[in-house]
Design a protein around this motif. Structure first.
Motif, PDB file in Angstrom:
ATOM      1  N   GLU A  81       1.070  -0.879   0.071  1.00 11.26           N
ATOM      2  CA  GLU A  81       0.086  -0.064   0.129  1.00 11.26           C
ATOM      3  C   GLU A  81       1.050   1.122  -0.263  1.00 11.26           C
ATOM      4  O   GLU A  81       0.345   2.022  -0.427  1.00 11.26           O
ATOM      5  N   SER A  82       1.980   0.808   0.719  1.00  9.09           N
ATOM      6  CA  SER A  82       2.510   2.326   0.437  1.00  9.09           C
ATOM      7  C   SER A  82       3.926   2.509  -0.455  1.00  9.09           C
ATOM      8  O   SER A  82       4.080   3.805  -0.866  1.00  9.09           O
ATOM      9  N   THR A  83       3.803   1.895  -1.758  1.00  8.61           N
ATOM     10  CA  THR A  83       4.876   1.799  -2.893  1.00  8.61           C
ATOM     11  C   THR A  83       3.700   2.829  -3.537  1.00  8.61           C
ATOM     12  O   THR A  83       3.368   2.032  -4.393  1.00  8.61           O
ATOM     13  N   GLN A  84       4.184   3.535  -4.236  1.00  5.05           N
ATOM     14  CA  GLN A  84       4.263   4.507  -4.944  1.00  5.05           C
ATOM     15  C   GLN A  84       4.313   3.489  -6.192  1.00  5.05           C
ATOM     16  O   GLN A  84       5.612   3.973  -6.708  1.00  5.05           O
ATOM     17  N   LEU A  85       3.754   4.100  -7.647  1.00  4.58           N
ATOM     18  CA  LEU A  85       3.971   3.222  -8.740  1.00  4.58           C
ATOM     19  C   LEU A  85       4.686   4.461  -9.680  1.00  4.58           C
ATOM     20  O   LEU A  85       4.034   5.610  -9.394  1.00  4.58           O
ATOM     21  N   VAL A  86       5.043   4.380 -10.660  1.00  8.88           N
ATOM     22  CA  VAL A  86       5.559   5.960 -11.495  1.00  8.88           C
ATOM     23  C   VAL A  86       5.549   5.794 -12.970  1.00  8.88           C
ATOM     24  O   VAL A  86       5.653   4.095 -12.752  1.00  8.88           O
ATOM     25  N   GLN A 134       3.066   1.361 -15.474  1.00  7.03           N
ATOM     26  CA  GLN A 134       4.189   2.129 -14.271  1.00  7.03           C
ATOM     27  C   GLN A 134       4.897   0.875 -13.809  1.00  7.03           C
ATOM     28  O   GLN A 134       4.023  -0.622 -13.695  1.00  7.03           O
ATOM     29  N   GLU A 188       7.865   0.273  -9.784  1.00  3.46           N
ATOM     30  CA  GLU A 188       7.980   0.521  -8.677  1.00  3.46           C
ATOM     31  C   GLU A 188       9.136   1.334  -8.638  1.00  3.46           C
ATOM     32  O   GLU A 188      10.421   1.389 -10.105  1.00  3.46           O
TER      33      GLU A 188
END
Ligand code: FES
Ligand code: FES
Length: 164
Positions: free
Chosen positions: A5-10, A24, A26
């Protein structure tokens, strides 16, 4: 909150072997993992975890790069060529043909990296000396061939490419 949940995809966009790929990813994803696991192009190999072997070498914007030393997000906007992009319409690239004809491989594990490093060399220096070839391949390790036939293969490819 758990880790996922805390990993934002770029979002990244790259051209790989001439095809535009938008994904998208990591932020911590290595370029080699992106190529192999996200895109499924498993011709690029992983042979070490110390940035030593060169099996993961690809071309990024014209330069030979060890794709285990770069993050996928750092490649955003780049043009990437992998070993799968060498063949055209079922015809092997002169380097692939020369490695085949001159026994430039045995197990073949190092070969994708050797081909991509050699491609970068021949783009800059179409008529390299043996010293130039050895210098270029200093970051590519082969545990099978003793390198002699790899060097012969690159010399043969250089000749073939100059005749074209
Ligand atoms: S996997 Fe060995 S240098 Fe990249
Ligand atoms: S051909 Fe086996 S590692 Fe090079």
């Amino acid at each position: 909150m758990n880790m996922s949940e805390s990993t934002q995809l770029v979002p990244i966009t790259v051209s790989v072997n001439g095809k535009t790929c938008q994904r998208q990813v990591e932020p911590r994803l290595l370029l080699v993992e992106f190529i192999r696991e996200t895109l499924g192009l498993t011709g690029t190999h992983i042979g070490c975890d110390t940035s030593f072997c060169g099996a993961c070498t690809v071309i990024v914007d014209g330069d030979a790069v060890k794709s285990c030393t770069m993050l996928a997000v750092q490649a955003d906007g780049s043009e990437i060529l992998t070993v799968e992009g060498l063949e055209r319409d079922g015809v092997l690239h002169p380097l692939q043909q020369a490695f085949s004809s001159n026994h430039g491989l045995q197990c073949g594990y190092c070969t994708p990296g050797m081909l991509m490093s050699s491609l970068a060399l021949l783009a800059d220096n179409p008529n390299p000396t043996r010293k130039d070839i050895r210098k270029q391949l200093a970051g590519n390790i082969c545990r099978c061939t003793g390198y002699q036939n790899i060097i012969k293969s690159i010399e043969a490819a250089a000749s073939a490419m100059q005749e074209d």
